[in-house]
Every structure is written in C-alpha cells, then in structure tokens.
Design an enzyme around this catalytic site. Sequence first.
Site, mmCIF file in Angstrom:
data_model
loop_
_atom_site.group_PDB
_atom_site.id
_atom_site.type_symbol
_atom_site.label_atom_id
_atom_site.label_comp_id
_atom_site.label_asym_id
_atom_site.label_seq_id
_atom_site.Cartn_x
_atom_site.Cartn_y
_atom_site.Cartn_z
ATOM 1 N N TYR A 185 0.586 -1.137 0.062
ATOM 2 C CA TYR A 185 0.463 -0.365 -0.069
ATOM 3 C C TYR A 185 1.485 1.538 0.291
ATOM 4 C CZ TYR A 185 -3.706 3.021 1.696
ATOM 5 O OH TYR A 185 -4.804 3.834 1.918
ATOM 6 N N LYS A 240 -1.329 -1.194 -3.650
ATOM 7 C CA LYS A 240 -2.700 -0.466 -3.900
ATOM 8 C C LYS A 240 -2.199 0.731 -3.969
ATOM 9 C CE LYS A 240 -6.321 1.313 -0.987
ATOM 10 N NZ LYS A 240 -6.868 0.971 0.247
#
Length: 297
Positions: free
Chosen positions: A140, A168
Amino acid sequence: MTHDPRPFGRLLTAMVTPFTSDGSLDTEGAARLAAYLVDEQRNDALVISGTTGESPTTSDAEKDALLRAVVEAVGDRAKVLAGVGTNNTAHTVELARAAEKAGASGLLVVTPYYSKPPQAGIERHFRTVADATGLPIMVYDIPHRAGTAIATETMCRIAEHERIVGVKDAKVDLVATSWVLSRTDLAYYSGDDAATLPLLAVGGVGLVGTSTHFTGHLAKDMIEAYERADTATALTLHRKALPLFTGIFRTQGVMLVKAGLNALGRPAGPVRAPLVDATGEELNQLRQDAAAAGIVL
C-alpha cells in the site's frame, strides 16, 4: 508463486468495520456487510482492517475476530485481504502470521508511517513481512498518509520477492507507476476511486475502493468495459460515478461511508474517536453526490 495478472480480482472494497451503538465490534454485522459487498456490489475481494476499517483504533483481538467473521461469511466466493501494516515491523509480522492462521487470502501492508524510514528501511520492512507467511502481499503506497513514498527503484526491488504481487496505488503518480509497470509484473490497483480509469490506461488492473460500498456495480462495469476495449462506455461510467468517487472523500471516507450505510439500514454503526460521526449537513451533501451518480441513499 505463479504470476497472476489479477491476483485479487478486479474490484475490492476497503470495508468499514461495523460497531454496535456502544462502540463494540459487531462481527454479525460485519458478516452481513461483507455478503452485501460481494453479492450486491460485485466485489471480487474485500480488504479488512485497512484505513477505512479504522484499523488504528481496533485491537489485535478485534482484528482477528473481524477477519474470522468475514472469511466465514464470504471466503467461499471472494478473497479476503487482511490489513496488517503498522510502523513496527515486528508487530506487522505478528499480525501477518495471525491473519494467515485466521484464513486470510492475502495481506495489505502499508508503508511504515510516522517514522519516515529511508528507502532501505522500507525495503527491509516489506521483505521481512513477505518472508513471514505464505500469503501474497499487496503493498500500500500512500505517501500523503504514511509520510514517505515508495521510490520506483525500491518498488522494483521488492517486486522481486515472490509473495509481493500487487500494489494499492494511492500515490497517483502515473509516470512513476508506468515505470514500475514497465519493469515488473506487479498488479496495480488504484487506491483512489477517481483515478481508476487513468490507471487502467497505463496498465493497472483494478480498484481498491471506498465509495464502492455504494458504487461497486458501476466501478466493476467500468473496469470490464475498459478490458474489452469499450473505452467510450468506460469513460461514460467513470463520469457517472465521479460525483461519488470524489464526494466520499469530502471528509474522512469512513465517516461518510458509515453515514451512508446507516441511512440505508446496513451494518455500520458509529466511528471511533478521534473520528466523529458525520453531521446531518454532511449526510445531505453525500446524498446529493450519490444522486448525481444515480444512486439513492
């Protein structure tokens, strides 16, 4: 691991964590909400205990109970990723191992925040967590929260680890993303709902969304339209969903998602401090944004 261009499907929602009126964890509500997101909003996977899941204010025991409830509810028809990222590598490893035991399909691991480690520390953090379990990892990258961006060279190096398979991407730097995609097999998922279509254009594969508690069907149709080269339809759907893609972030996303879910009679409940529940004015604005996207809240 065998390379899969979409290791977590096309559409994921970063699910809120339902609480009861007294603020305690609502595992039964979480199971019902997960089923709604998979069966009605067409999610291929769910992310549990991410930012939208209020992970900073849930205990390790609550994270474990939440994950087990969601895996039991939808694990037969959707992947369930556990958010395990912290700014403490040892603690992240503990959470990762607990998530594997609880039945998670994969892990979402955020850049260590607040400490602002150098790139060497970021690389070691991700490699250490990846070594700790047999689960695939979605990195992320969200510098506006973490305080540090993952540099292109760092991302390319950690992509060499067989269990680091996806990103992400909330950095929203399409040039940096393009360079990584040209040099690795990482599957890039947009971490910004409104940036999904541009990300697809440079090689992204999907979305980890927040507004997708309500816009999942539109987002899924948009991704599928782009994949079949129907870019005109994809653009139309992007523009249709845009008011809610962006409106959900007028304040903290979790605050507005929970307000909208509560208005629909879906499991959500209050937020935990230091967040505060959305005001009536904020809910009214959310309803206007939803209506502009053709959605009734």
